[in-house]
Design a protein around this motif. Structure first.
Motif, PDB file in Angstrom:
ATOM      1  N   SER A   1       0.701  -1.621  -0.039  1.00 42.30           N
ATOM      2  CA  SER A   1       0.178   0.086  -0.004  1.00 42.30           C
ATOM      3  C   SER A   1       1.098   1.181   0.374  1.00 42.30           C
ATOM      4  O   SER A   1       2.118   1.281  -0.015  1.00 42.30           O
ATOM      5  N   THR A   2      -0.049   2.838  -0.542  1.00 39.94           N
ATOM      6  CA  THR A   2       1.468   3.518  -0.631  1.00 39.94           C
ATOM      7  C   THR A   2       1.212   4.079   1.375  1.00 39.94           C
ATOM      8  O   THR A   2       0.485   4.000   1.685  1.00 39.94           O
TER       9      THR A   2
ATOM     10  N   GLN B   1       1.109   3.383   6.489  1.00 43.43           N
ATOM     11  CA  GLN B   1      -0.105   2.808   7.014  1.00 43.43           C
ATOM     12  C   GLN B   1      -0.610   2.260   7.775  1.00 43.43           C
ATOM     13  O   GLN B   1       0.316   1.025   8.726  1.00 43.43           O
ATOM     14  N   GLY B   2      -0.901   2.927   9.473  1.00 40.39           N
ATOM     15  CA  GLY B   2      -1.188   1.966  10.246  1.00 40.39           C
ATOM     16  C   GLY B   2      -0.688   2.137  11.571  1.00 40.39           C
ATOM     17  O   GLY B   2      -0.412   1.191  12.535  1.00 40.39           O
ATOM     18  N   GLU B   3       1.171   2.788  10.743  1.00 43.07           N
ATOM     19  CA  GLU B   3       2.319   2.522  11.462  1.00 43.07           C
ATOM     20  C   GLU B   3       2.157   3.564  12.895  1.00 43.07           C
ATOM     21  O   GLU B   3       1.855   4.346  12.974  1.00 43.07           O
TER      22      GLU B   3
ATOM     23  N   PHE C   1       0.200   9.791   1.895  1.00 44.73           N
ATOM     24  CA  PHE C   1      -0.756   9.346   1.080  1.00 44.73           C
ATOM     25  C   PHE C   1      -0.629   9.089  -0.570  1.00 44.73           C
ATOM     26  O   PHE C   1      -1.376   9.123  -0.788  1.00 44.73           O
TER      27      PHE C   1
ATOM     28  N   ARG D   1      -5.360  18.446   4.100  1.00 38.26           N
ATOM     29  CA  ARG D   1      -6.549  17.300   4.975  1.00 38.26           C
ATOM     30  C   ARG D   1      -6.640  16.245   5.435  1.00 38.26           C
ATOM     31  O   ARG D   1      -7.819  15.856   6.273  1.00 38.26           O
ATOM     32  N   LEU D   2      -5.390  15.114   5.208  1.00 35.81           N
ATOM     33  CA  LEU D   2      -5.358  13.990   5.768  1.00 35.81           C
ATOM     34  C   LEU D   2      -4.256  14.028   6.989  1.00 35.81           C
ATOM     35  O   LEU D   2      -4.031  13.361   7.727  1.00 35.81           O
TER      36      LEU D   2
ATOM     37  N   ARG E   1      -7.694  19.729  19.151  1.00 32.97           N
ATOM     38  CA  ARG E   1      -7.806  20.767  17.960  1.00 32.97           C
ATOM     39  C   ARG E   1      -7.037  19.928  16.831  1.00 32.97           C
ATOM     40  O   ARG E   1      -7.835  19.774  15.449  1.00 32.97           O
TER      41      ARG E   1
ATOM     42  N   LYS F   1      -6.298  11.190   9.004  1.00 32.61           N
ATOM     43  CA  LYS F   1      -5.916   9.675   9.219  1.00 32.61           C
ATOM     44  C   LYS F   1      -4.237   9.721   9.066  1.00 32.61           C
ATOM     45  O   LYS F   1      -3.502   8.625   9.763  1.00 32.61           O
TER      46      LYS F   1
ATOM     47  N   ASN G   1      -4.967   4.157  16.869  1.00 32.49           N
ATOM     48  CA  ASN G   1      -3.809   4.348  16.042  1.00 32.49           C
ATOM     49  C   ASN G   1      -4.899   2.347  16.034  1.00 32.49           C
ATOM     50  O   ASN G   1      -4.300   1.324  14.300  1.00 32.49           O
ATOM     51  N   GLN G   2      -5.117   1.814  16.663  1.00 40.03           N
ATOM     52  CA  GLN G   2      -5.801   0.232  16.272  1.00 40.03           C
ATOM     53  C   GLN G   2      -6.786   0.504  15.473  1.00 40.03           C
ATOM     54  O   GLN G   2      -7.139  -0.618  15.026  1.00 40.03           O
ATOM     55  N   ASP G   3      -7.491   1.126  15.564  1.00 47.70           N
ATOM     56  CA  ASP G   3      -9.014   1.899  14.577  1.00 47.70           C
ATOM     57  C   ASP G   3      -8.039   2.085  13.267  1.00 47.70           C
ATOM     58  O   ASP G   3      -8.541   2.897  11.921  1.00 47.70           O
ATOM     59  N   GLY G   4      -6.851   2.363  13.036  1.00 45.23           N
ATOM     60  CA  GLY G   4      -6.438   2.608  11.348  1.00 45.23           C
ATOM     61  C   GLY G   4      -5.741   3.396  11.427  1.00 45.23           C
ATOM     62  O   GLY G   4      -5.291   3.458   9.873  1.00 45.23           O
TER      63      GLY G   4
ATOM     64  N   ARG H   1       5.928   0.960  17.562  1.00 41.81           N
ATOM     65  CA  ARG H   1       6.416  -0.341  16.994  1.00 41.81           C
ATOM     66  C   ARG H   1       7.651  -0.125  15.587  1.00 41.81           C
ATOM     67  O   ARG H   1       8.539  -0.142  16.155  1.00 41.81           O
TER      68      ARG H   1
END
Lengths: 268, 249
Positions: B2-3, B31-33, B66, B79-80, B150, B157, B184-187, B205
């Protein structure tokens, strides 16, 4: 890993961030309303004193100008002086304060374009200048000094001059490194140039060799313009005043745009 | 594959007076790290973050969020991202809910979205009893909570936290750790800088250590801890500090 792969849609270009733009205005208005004495009461009381002293007391002893009482002649100048100051102080202090405290970074990290930031800032400037102007018009009404010959031109001058000094305020707000520098233009340019711009006198009241003081002073064209819209008396061609005003908006707007896009005074 | 959430390539930042703050720094955060970004004061961590988020103009290199170029497509990229900066860059006379609400507005959230999110964050960070106070009237820990709320208002993301627990009490640190672990567990991808190594060991990690504007070591937490024996020693060796005093303990 619990992450779900995310790929932002490619080519999904944002349009105008209207909510972001409105938020800039909303935030600036909220900030402005925290200091109502400084923002509204001060210019209104200053205008009241000027209209009373120069217009009513001294003006009562003077002859008419172009068929108008002196108080009616002074009124547009007083109005314009306060609009200029209100517009300049609004944008310069907003930009400088946000840089000084660094909360400008809230906008820098957000999906806001430079244009949205500038337009948002100028919208508040026009709002403040308009409310300042409305208060002064009401004061003028109490003295029987408020007349409007052309509402469209009157609105044009209020908005155009607010934008010019809003843009000038942004430039000074970006450039200033101290409160001392922030106040310098008011002391050395705004007050003297507006006093010498024909607020209280006509060109005919000056000796011929001093007429250049008015012709070389951009404030003269603004005061001349709004005086024409209010009482129909103008000493410079309205077309020239409008052209110079639009030219200044274009020049200052271009400069502000360039500085914002370079991040001058904003980004490290 | 993934990107990456964040890909920094050959980033360079030279300030006007000639100070090289970041020099050819490259970094990839999948991603997700939960990614730890460590380094001594002045190593270039905050400058790197400022370049990523638009507070600083990079002198060279590229930054992709991303897959979106953070300079060319800055609006789409921003935005991300949510940033919790090291310093309190907040209007001191504003109230907590207004500060968070304005941030939501800048990110284009409508009134209903903002209301629901602001209410949730005020509750979650236990700011509800302090809504009538201005930011300057809050304690240091409460101020930190407002700045965190804030950063999270638009549910980004990628969340960048620049020393978020500096100077805060144990209670908030635990509230924050739990919340960060949950999202983080939520992605959500998280980049964290901290001087508290136990915090990094507990949460992250992957870790990168930066010194003098360059990444000097990168790897998983377990790799770092294994060689030369602990994260603290790995950090001291990588940053060129003398590890003897640690060995002697």
């Amino acid at each position: 890993m619990s992450a779900q792969d995310f790929t932002p849609p490619q080519g999904d270009k944002m349009g105008v961030n209207w909510i972001g733009l409105y938020t800039i205005v909303r935030r600036d208005v909220q900030r402005m309303l925290r200091v109502p004495i400084q923002v509204f009461i001060a210019p209104w009381s200053s205008a009241l004193l000027m209209i009373f002293v120069f217009g009513y007391v001294l003006g009562g002893t003077m002859r008419t100008i172009g068929g108008h009482k002196y108080i009616e002649f002074v009124m547009p100048g007083v109005l314009m002086m306060n609009i200029i100051t209100a517009a300049f102080l609004q944008s310069s202090s907003a930009i400088y304060f946000s840089r000084f405290i660094r909360f400008v970074e809230e906008m820098l990290v957000a999906p806001l374009s430079y244009l949205e930031m500038v337009v948002g800032s100028l919208s508040t400037v026009v709002l403040r200048a308009t409310f300042t102007g409305i208060g002064i018009l009401i004061i003028g009404l109490c003295f029987g000094a408020t007349t409007i010959e052309s509402w469209p031109m009157f609105i044009f001058w209020i908005v155009a001059v607010s934008i010019i000094f809003g843009l000038a305020g942004i430039l000074i707000g970006l450039w200033s490194k101290s409160f001392e520098q922030l106040n310098m233009p008011v002391v050395f340019f705004l007050t003297p140039l507006s006093m010498l711009g024909g607020s209280f006198f006509t060109m005919k009241m000056l000796p011929d060799w001093l007429h250049w003081i008015l012709w070389a002073n951009p404030f003269f064209y603004f005061i001349n313009g709004i005086r024409g819209a209010m009482i129909g008396v103008d000493e410079a061609p309205q077309g020239l005043s409008i052209a110079l005003t639009l030219l200044m908006i274009a020049g200052l707007g271009g400069l502000v745009w360039r500085l914002f896009s370079r991040g001058y005074g904003l980004r490290e | 594959m993934s990107t990456p959430a964040l890909k920094v390539t050959n980033l360079r930042k030279v300030y006007r007076k000639g100070t090289v703050a970041v020099d050819d720094l490259s970094l990839t955060v999948p991603q997700g790290e939960f990614f730890g970004f460590l380094g001594p004061n002045g190593a270039g961590k905050s400058t790197t973050i400022h370049c990523i988020t638009g507070i600083a103009n990079p002198t060279g290199g590229t930054i992709e969020i991303f897959g979106l170029d953070a300079v060319k497509n800055y609006r789409e990229a921003r935005r991300l991202v949510g940033l919790c900066p090291q310093e309190f860059n907040v209007d001191p006379f504003a109230k907590p809910a207004d500060i968070v609400d304005w941030a939501g507005g800048y990110f284009g959230m409508n009134r209903a979205q903002r209301k629901s999110r602001v209410d949730y964050l005020m509750e979650r960070f236990e700011l509800t009893p302090h809504l009538k106070k201005t930011f300057r009237e809050l304690s240091g820990g409460l101020k930190r909570r407002v700045v965190l709320a804030r950063a999270l208002v638009h549910d980004p993301k990628l969340i960048i936290l620049d020393e978020p627990t500096a100077g805060v009490d144990v209670e908030l640190r635990r509230v924050l750790w739990n919340y960060l672990t949950e999202i983080n567990q939520d992605g959500r991808t998280i980049l964290l800088t901290s001087h508290y190594l136990e915090e990094v060991e507990r949460l992250c990690r992957q870790i990168a250590i930066v010194n003098k504007g360059k990444v000097v070591r990168e790897g998983t937490k377990s790799e770092m801890a294994a060689t030369p024996g602990s994260l603290e020693r790995a950090y001291l060796v990588a940053t060129g500090a003398e590890p003897d005093h640690v060995a002697g303990q």
